[in-house]
Design a protein around this motif. Structure first.
Motif, PDB file in Angstrom:
ATOM      1  N   LYS A  42       0.834  -1.207   0.000  1.00 15.44           N
ATOM      2  CA  LYS A  42       0.000   0.000   0.000  1.00 15.44           C
ATOM      3  C   LYS A  42       0.866   1.254   0.000  1.00 15.44           C
ATOM      4  O   LYS A  42       0.699   2.151  -0.828  1.00 15.44           O
ATOM      5  N   SER A  43       1.797   1.295   0.955  1.00 16.25           N
ATOM      6  CA  SER A  43       2.666   2.471   1.045  1.00 16.25           C
ATOM      7  C   SER A  43       3.491   2.620  -0.217  1.00 16.25           C
ATOM      8  O   SER A  43       3.673   3.724  -0.725  1.00 16.25           O
ATOM      9  N   THR A  44       3.972   1.493  -0.716  1.00 14.66           N
ATOM     10  CA  THR A  44       4.800   1.545  -1.921  1.00 14.66           C
ATOM     11  C   THR A  44       4.021   2.163  -3.074  1.00 14.66           C
ATOM     12  O   THR A  44       4.531   3.041  -3.784  1.00 14.66           O
ATOM     13  N   PHE A 157      -2.579  10.251   1.749  1.00 16.62           N
ATOM     14  CA  PHE A 157      -2.476  10.000   3.193  1.00 16.62           C
ATOM     15  C   PHE A 157      -1.949   8.590   3.406  1.00 16.62           C
ATOM     16  O   PHE A 157      -2.536   7.639   2.905  1.00 16.62           O
ATOM     17  N   ASP A 158      -0.870   8.440   4.146  1.00 19.54           N
ATOM     18  CA  ASP A 158      -0.374   7.101   4.467  1.00 19.54           C
ATOM     19  C   ASP A 158      -0.635   6.799   5.935  1.00 19.54           C
ATOM     20  O   ASP A 158       0.085   7.261   6.810  1.00 19.54           O
ATOM     21  N   GLU A 159      -1.657   6.047   6.193  1.00 22.29           N
ATOM     22  CA  GLU A 159      -2.053   5.683   7.557  1.00 22.29           C
ATOM     23  C   GLU A 159      -1.949   6.870   8.508  1.00 22.29           C
ATOM     24  O   GLU A 159      -1.229   6.804   9.511  1.00 22.29           O
ATOM     25  N   PRO A 160      -2.665   7.949   8.225  1.00 29.36           N
ATOM     26  CA  PRO A 160      -2.440   9.170   9.003  1.00 29.36           C
ATOM     27  C   PRO A 160      -2.915   9.073  10.447  1.00 29.36           C
ATOM     28  O   PRO A 160      -2.508   9.863  11.276  1.00 29.36           O
TER      29      PRO A 160
HETATM   30 MG   LIG Z   1       2.686   1.111   5.054  1.00 24.22          MG
END
Ligand SMILES: [Mg+2]
Ligand SMILES: Nc1ncnc2c1ncn2[C@@H]1O[C@H](COP(=O)(O)OP(=O)(O)O)[C@@H](O)[C@H]1O
Lengths: 364, 326
Positions: A42-44, A157-160
């Motif tokens: 996901k982050s990637t 937004f990355d897991e904010p």
């Molecule tokens: Mg991540």
């Protein structure tokens, strides 16, 4: 026109392939949530959209322009990191103003933008503080403010919310929802592993699994019509029960004879005559399970553990195979007397899912 | 006794002595002085606990007193006496110093050293740390830059004597000059005023490695996300380095800077080895050395002046280092 399109996007670190063949169209003004188990990329994927990771395959376009090789700052995106990533040596004001200063905007323009963002996020009293003098929730708002000030086309937004405590998480989630409502033209992509966040915020959810997209759709579609066992079990909590069986009757309504005994159960998933005898797994969500006295039931078992949550009661049935996931039923209200009892469970045919080879028979 | 055995025995006696001291002292405190018995055992226990920290501090305080406080007081006292220590002359040594042009040259040179060496070492160390962090052969480069740290000041000076040698066949500087077509070799060590800077180069060469190692660790401690946020904010590499990274490690930079400053105020070896303080390169420590055993009164006076100069830097250094640790 699509605000953002990914076609055949993939990512490899050397020989290790992390993502492949991702096709996705995100319209302007959508709030798309990426969910998936930890480590699924996901982050990637988000960082590739941001430009922090190189895209090793496929194309990414923003507003119709291919941006694979466009530097991050010129993609018209802003990102909010899980760890806030505030500049610790700068005041809240300078944190928010940094991008505009770098871009060489005028003082008046910067002041106006910072003031507007600070007012919207209720950060005005803290403008001259350093990040370390703020609470977690305030820091996250500064991080959001830093994004707003730049007026980007796409917010990432990355897991904010994952660094916030439960109460603050709910409050900030609602703030983000309101923020989105106030900015109908901005596109947001939001990564989370929390399905409540995904279900409540998303206009569409993208479930990532196995290096690719498992299913894309509005939250309730994913809940009601999962394409695969994986999505069915990933969305919804506790996870959907899966029971072995074989199709015994086809047509508009399908009949399945269950392998573990009991009778047959009906499902509104239509099947063709050729499906008769096919091995399937019957999927029933715990909240769709209901007790029955009849001879036809999906599952029979002794209640081993009972969790009374007041609003609902969760029943964990005894397992034949201790390695297997237990069958779970979630009944509305209080049913304290059921521990140790043997129950027969069934479900409304409209809520019985059928899977063959991991794929839903509904989506053939 | 073989040196190895001697060392082992020393270690045994030292460690054993420490253990023995703490054990015996605690025993004495708990059993004899404030035993947890009698009319008010609770009070005795808390009194014993109030005394206990001092028990632990006592050896360190004794050692510091003997090897630090006493010499400082003793030196100051000695600096109030004349050459052979026979007669008390008050602040005479200090007024003599103030009147001595050689002392003023040393003071001025020392000021230059303090301004240039820490700044240059820290700056070069910072640049080296950043540049070597991102490249494949960075670790080799780092080891090379750090290597001079392992050389004694005298050893380093000898190496640089060759670099500066007044002959094109030996000296690097003159070899380069000869390569460029200049005929006569020059003695760089004798060029007035600038020779001080050539001497400084030696210490900078040594200390850059130290600064680099410490600052490299600090740079690695900076969260990647702040750098990525700066990239997204549109900052170019220079802006990222000087506006986002460096400000986050100012505490460490100050510690490195002041640590080198303190060192600079103490190093006499380089000047002593290279020029013996001649050609206008004298600095305070080498000036002090030139009087040692000849006029101890004046030498201790210089020592005291050096201490007064180092002290504030040191206090600041310790305060900063403490802040960093929090
Ligand atoms: Mg991540
Ligand atoms: N720099 C890297 N080198 C090699 N593999 C990486 C690197 N960064 C991430 N990965 C791998 O990529 C996968 C996806 O990581 P990530 O996008 O952080 O997952 P998520 O955010 O969904 O938890 C992980 O399996 C991780 O090990």
């Amino acid at each position: 026109m699509a605000g953002l399109t990914l076609s055949g996007v993939g990512k490899s670190y050397g020989a290790v392939e992390v993502l492949k063949g991702i096709d996705l169209e995100i319209e302007t003004g959508e709030l798309v949530v990426f969910v998936g188990p930890s480590g699924c990329g996901k982050s990637t994927l988000l960082r590739m959209i941001a430009g922090l990771e190189r895209i090793t395959a496929g194309t990414l376009t923003i507003d119709g322009v291919r941006v694979n090789d466009v530097p991050p700052a010129q993609r018209g995106i802003a990102m909010v990191f899980q760890s806030y990533a505030l500049y610790p040596h700068m005041s809240v004001r300078d944190n928010m103003a940094f991008a505009l200063k770098i871009a060489g905007r005028s003082r008046d323009e910067i002041d106006a933008a910072v003031t507007r963002a600070a007012r919207r996020l209720q950060l005005e009293p803290y403008l001259d503080r350093l990040p370390k003098a703020l609470s977690g929730g305030q820091r996250q708002r500064v991080a959001i403010g830093r994004a707003i000030v730049r007026d980007p086309k796409v917010y990432l937004f990355d897991e904010p919310l994952s660094n916030l405590d439960a109460a603050l998480r709910v409050a900030t989630r609602i703030e983000i929802a309101q923020l989105k409502e106030a900015m109908p033209d901005s596109t947001m992509i939001y990564v989370t592993h929390d399905q409540v966040e995904a279900m409540t915020l998303a206009s569409r959810i993208v479930v990532l699994a196995d290096k690719g997209v498992a299913q894309v759709g509005p939250p309730l579609e994913l809940y009601e019509k999962p394409r695969s066992e994986f999505v069915a079990q990933f969305i919804g909590s506790p996870a959907m029960n899966l029971l072995e069986g074989a199709i015994s009757g086809t047509g508009e309504t399908t009949e399945v004879r269950l392998a573990a005994g009991g009778g047959t159960i009906a499902s509104k998933v239509p099947t063709e005559p050729g499906d008769k005898g096919r091995k399937v797994r019957v999927g029933i969500r715990p909240e769709d399970m209901e007790a029955t006295d009849g001879e036809d039931y999906a599952f029979e078992g002794r209640v081993e553990i009972l969790e009374a949550l007041g609003e609902v009661t969760q029943l964990y049935f005894e397992r034949a195979d201790p390695e297997a996931d237990p069958v779970i039923a979630k009944l509305a209200g209080v049913h304290a007397g059921l521990r140790g009892k043997t129950l027969r469970m069934t479900a409304d045919p409209g809520r019985v899912h059928l899977f063959a080879g991991g794929r839903s028979l509904l989506w053939r | 006794m073989s040196p190895l055995l001697q060392g082992m025995v020393t270690i045994l006696i030292g460690v054993g002595g420490c253990v023995g001291y703490f054990y015996a002292a605690n025993l004495l405190l708990d059993r004899v002085i404030f035993p947890p018995s009698g009319r008010d055992p609770g009070r005795n226990i808390s009194r014993a606990n109030a005394v206990r920290p001092w028990l632990f501090l006592a050896p360190a305080m004794a050692a510091l007193g003997l090897y630090l406080v006493y010499p400082v007081v003793g030196s100051f006292w000695r600096s109030l006496y004349n050459r052979d220590g026979g007669s008390f002359i008050g602040l005479g040594n200090y007024t003599d110093l103030a009147a001595d042009p050689a002392f003023r040259t040393a003071l001025f040179n020392n000021l230059l050293w303090v301004l240039v060496v820490p700044a240059a070492s820290t700056f070069l160390g910072l640049i080296a740390a950043q540049l070597t962090d991102r490249i494949r052969w960075g670790n080799i480069a780092k080891s090379m830059i750090f290597m001079p740290m392992a050389i004694s000041f005298v050893g380093a000076s000898l190496i640089w004597k060759f670099v500066y040698a007044n002959e094109a066949d030996i000296g690097l500087i003159n070899a380069i000059r000869a390569g460029l077509g200049f005929q006569d070799p020059i003695d760089v060590i004798q060029i007035p005023f600038w020779n001080t800077f050539f001497l400084m180069a030696i210490l900078i060469w040594i200390q850059t490695g130290f600064a680099m190692v410490i600052l490299s660790a600090a740079l690695r401690g900076i969260p990647d996300e702040t750098i990525e946020a700066a990239i997204l904010d549109g900052a170019n590499p220079f802006q990222i380095f000087f506006r986002v990274m460096v400000p986050q490690i100012t505490g460490t930079i100050v510690v490195v800077w002041t640590t080198i400053t303190i060192l600079v105020l103490k190093v006499f070896d380089i000047v002593y080895t290279m020029t013996g303080g001649n050609f206008g390169t004298q600095i305070l420590p080498s000036y002090m050395m030139s009087y040692m055993f000849k006029d101890d009164g004046r030498a201790t006076a210089v020592a005291f002046v050096i201490m007064l100069i180092v002290l504030p830097v040191m206090v600041w250094n310790i305060l900063q280092a403490r802040k960093e640790m929090r």
